[in-house]
Design an enzyme around this catalytic site. Structure first.
Site, PDB file in Angstrom:
ATOM      1  N   TRP A 221      46.134  24.006   2.523  1.00  0.00           N
ATOM      2  CA  TRP A 221      46.473  24.685   1.274  1.00  0.00           C
ATOM      3  C   TRP A 221      45.248  24.940   0.415  1.00  0.00           C
ATOM      4  CZ3 TRP A 221      50.318  27.630   1.328  1.00  0.00           C
ATOM      5  CH2 TRP A 221      51.519  27.280   1.945  1.00  0.00           C
TER       6      TRP A 221
ATOM      7  N   ASP B  33      46.374  21.610  -7.632  1.00  0.00           N
ATOM      8  CA  ASP B  33      47.614  22.046  -6.988  1.00  0.00           C
ATOM      9  C   ASP B  33      48.338  20.777  -6.557  1.00  0.00           C
ATOM     10  OD1 ASP B  33      49.675  22.879  -5.375  1.00  0.00           O
ATOM     11  OD2 ASP B  33      48.435  24.023  -3.971  1.00  0.00           O
TER      12      ASP B  33
ATOM     13  N   LYS C 108      59.352  21.546  -3.470  1.00  0.00           N
ATOM     14  CA  LYS C 108      59.061  20.355  -2.680  1.00  0.00           C
ATOM     15  C   LYS C 108      59.761  19.144  -3.313  1.00  0.00           C
ATOM     16  CE  LYS C 108      56.425  23.215  -0.535  1.00  0.00           C
ATOM     17  NZ  LYS C 108      55.006  23.407  -0.705  1.00  0.00           N
TER      18      LYS C 108
HETATM   19  C1  LIG Z   1      54.175  24.685  -0.401  1.00  0.00           C
HETATM   20  C2  LIG Z   1      52.818  24.659  -0.968  1.00  0.00           C
HETATM   21  C3  LIG Z   1      52.171  25.820  -1.401  1.00  0.00           C
HETATM   22  C4  LIG Z   1      52.790  27.200  -1.269  1.00  0.00           C
HETATM   23  O1  LIG Z   1      53.945  27.337  -1.993  1.00  0.00           O
HETATM   24  P1  LIG Z   1      54.684  28.746  -2.046  1.00  0.00           P
HETATM   25  O2  LIG Z   1      55.803  28.488  -2.990  1.00  0.00           O
HETATM   26  O3  LIG Z   1      55.165  29.053  -0.657  1.00  0.00           O
HETATM   27  O4  LIG Z   1      53.744  29.749  -2.539  1.00  0.00           O
HETATM   28  C5  LIG Z   1      50.908  25.697  -1.936  1.00  0.00           C
HETATM   29  N1  LIG Z   1      50.307  24.499  -2.066  1.00  0.00           N
HETATM   30  C6  LIG Z   1      50.897  23.363  -1.646  1.00  0.00           C
HETATM   31  C7  LIG Z   1      50.182  22.065  -1.806  1.00  0.00           C
HETATM   32  C8  LIG Z   1      52.175  23.407  -1.087  1.00  0.00           C
HETATM   33  O5  LIG Z   1      52.766  22.275  -0.684  1.00  0.00           O
END
Ligand SMILES: *Cc1c(COP(=O)(O)O)cnc(C)c1O
Length: 377
Positions: free
Chosen positions: A105, A189, A213
């Site tokens: 990511w 993030d 998540k």
């Molecule tokens: C799932 C995830 C993303 C992407 O999320 P989207 O909603 O599909 O854009 C980005 N960073 C992390 C750490 C993630 O777990």
């Protein structure tokens, strides 16, 4: 009512069952309004109450001070990979942003930011390394903050604090002041471990997380941003993604994802009712310790992640004999253990054990794994 299976999906992921039940009860008529939440005006008093309450509960949970704006946005963390540089990279004339690349990511985040300025990799786990005497494969450890080559004139430094695919978690977020870089705000993030434990928001300039998540359904992205960092958007930044506009209108600059915000709000209340973030942390620790302890002791399965950074949320593991993978997954699904297949880029298995996964789910997984080993070992 039959028992629901245990869902180990990495995202969209399992929601607390009581939250789903409450949403079902309120589906046709939210508290005597005669409307479903999805039928309400985003400027009506009912939704304004739902949205403001969600923000207040989130602030309480994380201890967010008024120095920060809390925004409910759209586009997921992927869109935020662009929205962050669009808003922050221009806060200094050099248009520089520093990225720590610790897995899939953060690598994507850096690539996206490079479209808007000088986005440099200042630390990476892309090489094999020896960490505390253990040989670690690429992306199975976290680059030590002491080695980050932060540029003093960077607009921010970006970290993914839980690499969902690789299974790496950065528990104690670095203190940029202690690293001698007090003027370079940390952007995190935190999508896949948001609300899984107390988090030191005060150490950051910005935290973002897609809800699907650990915090709600897909469709809403949570952004917590220090107010002094707002107001530097590049001229090309879409109006609806300019933090200044979203903050000024309390996340209602344009129509926000109303139903997703409502659901996330129910999850915030569920977290509060279940011990808050310290309660979540204790439960998540117990689940992760149990699963890693079993993996560590097993000769049939193994995890490759360095013990100091093993994610409490996403637990990748492999069967030593990968020819059993299909049978493992088929048997698991039949036993009511869903979505254990690892991400295609790393293979193997992955058990995502977010807040909504009860200890009993992890116990059931381990019981299945033991039984599978007995039959195939
Ligand atoms: C799932 C995830 C993303 C992407 O999320 P989207 O909603 O599909 O854009 C980005 N960073 C992390 C750490 C993630 O777990």
């Amino acid at each position: 009512m039959t028992k629901r299976p245990y869902n180990f999906s990495a995202g969209p992921a399992a929601m607390p069952e009581s939250v789903l039940r409450q949403a079902a009860e309120e589906m046709l008529d939210w508290r005597g309004s005669g409307m479903s939440v999805m039928e309400m005006s985003h400027r009506g008093k009912e939704f304004v109450q739902i949205c403001d309450e969600a923000e207040a509960d989130l602030r309480t949970l994380l201890g967010v001070s008024d120095d920060y704006a809390v925004l409910f946005m759209q586009g997921g963390a992927t869109a935020e990979n662009a929205i962050v540089p669009l808003n922050l990279i221009g806060r200094r004339p050099e248009h520089k942003a520093d990225y720590v690349v610790s897995g899939s990511w953060s690598r994507k985040s850096q690539k996206e930011a490079a479209r808007y300025g000088d986005a440099q990799v200042i630390a990476t786990a892309a090489e094999a390394a020896v960490i505390e005497g253990r040989e670690q494969a690429p992306f199975t450890y976290m680059p030590d903050p002491a080695t980050w080559q932060v540029r003093p004139d960077a607009s921010y430094v970006h970290l993914c604090s839980n690499e969902t695919i690789d299974g790496i978690e950065f528990i104690d977020w670095p203190d940029m002041a202690a690293l001698g870089q007090a003027d370079v705000p940390l952007v995190v993030d935190a999508s896949s471990h948001f609300l899984s434990r107390p988090m030191n928001v005060a150490r950051t300039g910005l935290v973002y997380a897609g809800a699907q998540k650990n915090a709600g359904p897909a469709g809403v992205t949570i952004v917590i941003v220090r107010r002094d960092l707002i107001g530097h958007a590049l001229p090309v930044c879409p109006t609806a993604f300019d933090y200044a506009n979203v903050a000024k209108e309390s996340s209602r600059f344009n129509t926000p994802p109303t139903y997703a915000i409502y659901m996330a709000g129910l999850v915030f209340k569920w977290v509060i009712a279940n011990g808050g973030l310290t309660g979540m942390e204790a439960a998540n620790r117990a689940k992760a310790d149990l699963l890693y302890g079993y993996l560590e002791a097993s000769g049939f399965y193994r995890t490759r992640i360095h013990p100091s950074v093993r994610s409490r949320m996403n637990v990748p593991f492999v069967l030593n004999d990968e020819s059993h993978n299909d049978a493992f997954l088929k048997g698991a699904a039949a036993a009511g253990l869903l979505a254990l297949k690892g991400h295609k880029s790393v293979g193997g298995m992955r058990a995502s054990i977010y807040n909504a996964m009860p200890l009993e789910g992890v116990q059931a997984l381990i019981a299945y794994m033991k039984d599978f080993e007995t039959r195939h070992g």
